[in-house]
Design an enzyme around this catalytic site. Structure first.
Site, PDB file in Angstrom:
ATOM      1  N   ASP A 113     -12.419  -9.900  16.944  1.00  0.00           N
ATOM      2  CA  ASP A 113     -13.135  -8.632  17.065  1.00  0.00           C
ATOM      3  C   ASP A 113     -12.121  -7.491  17.009  1.00  0.00           C
ATOM      4  O   ASP A 113     -10.916  -7.701  17.178  1.00  0.00           O
ATOM      5  CB  ASP A 113     -13.875  -8.551  18.406  1.00  0.00           C
ATOM      6  CG  ASP A 113     -14.938  -9.622  18.562  1.00  0.00           C
ATOM      7  OD1 ASP A 113     -15.303 -10.251  17.554  1.00  0.00           O
ATOM      8  OD2 ASP A 113     -15.395  -9.827  19.702  1.00  0.00           O
ATOM      9  N   ASP A 150     -11.444  -4.211  19.184  1.00  0.00           N
ATOM     10  CA  ASP A 150     -11.790  -3.538  20.435  1.00  0.00           C
ATOM     11  C   ASP A 150     -11.291  -2.098  20.396  1.00  0.00           C
ATOM     12  O   ASP A 150     -10.117  -1.843  20.108  1.00  0.00           O
ATOM     13  CB  ASP A 150     -11.162  -4.268  21.624  1.00  0.00           C
ATOM     14  CG  ASP A 150     -11.672  -5.690  21.754  1.00  0.00           C
ATOM     15  OD1 ASP A 150     -12.905  -5.864  21.742  1.00  0.00           O
ATOM     16  OD2 ASP A 150     -10.856  -6.617  21.866  1.00  0.00           O
TER      17      ASP A 150
END
Length: 210
Positions: free
Chosen positions: A135, A137
């Protein structure tokens, strides 16, 4: 809720050494500090002489929580110092493509924003920790109320990215997930230095301090 003057959650700190570790710390933690890797500030009640930190290793399961003396800090890197950086190793990963795509819309908000998590660690240290499924962030500093319509537009922009984007709004009450705020939930979870709070408005000081 007043903003803390010292290190804040998601800041990366340099200066922690193996000598600051307890005797039972894992060997990989000692190796990471010997290599000069930064540690990340985690959420915890304030301490006058120490800051709560986390150490990460190369493996996903290598995460260690500890404390760093404030006097040992030699450098502090805030997330917004990393947003315009490029990784030391130019790998064609979805997270890096997403970061390049999002710089323009995030800059257009006129608010401070930065990179946290594994991407922030790699930008700060040069150590390759991201992988194709990572991911991205992000943190957006929102000292004043952030309109839900703006949050929804930003969330829709994220859905065009090649990886999952996890953005946290840094409000007076603590960190609030952009998705929760954009979806119009009656209460959102605000993660502060104390216990998390479910709040209708994380910018309303009276509610935060109640």
């Amino acid at each position: 809720m007043r903003r803390r003057a010292g290190p804040e959650p998601h800041d990366l700190l340099l200066g922690m050494a193996p000598a600051h570790l307890p005797e039972n710390a894992p060997a990989w933690v000692c190796a990471a500090l010997k290599a000069g890797w930064p540690v990340v500030v985690r959420r915890a009640p304030a301490d006058p002489a120490r800051v709560a930190i986390g150490v990460r290793g190369l493996a996903r399961e290598q995460r260690w929580a500890g404390w760093m003396p404030l006097a040992a800090i030699t450098r502090r890197l805030r997330p917004e110092a990393l947003g315009q950086r490029e990784p030391a190793m130019l790998r064609d990963l979805p997270a890096w493509r997403a970061l390049r795509d999002l710089r323009a819309p995030l800059n257009a908000l006129g608010l401070a924003w930065g990179v946290t998590g594994g991407a922030g660690f790699e930008l700060a240290s040069g150590v390759a920790v991201l992988h194709p499924d990572s991911d991205l962030d992000l943190l957006l500093r929102t000292p004043r109320p952030f309109p839900r319509d703006d949050a929804l537009r930003l969330l829709q922009c994220f859905e065009q990215c090649p990886c999952r984007i996890d953005l946290q709004l840094q409000t007076p009450a603590g960190g609030v997930a952009l998705r929760e705020w954009a979806e119009g939930r009656p209460r959102v979870l605000a993660k502060g230095s104390e216990a998390p709070l479910l709040l209708e408005d994380p910018w309303r000081i009276a509610e935060v301090e109640a």
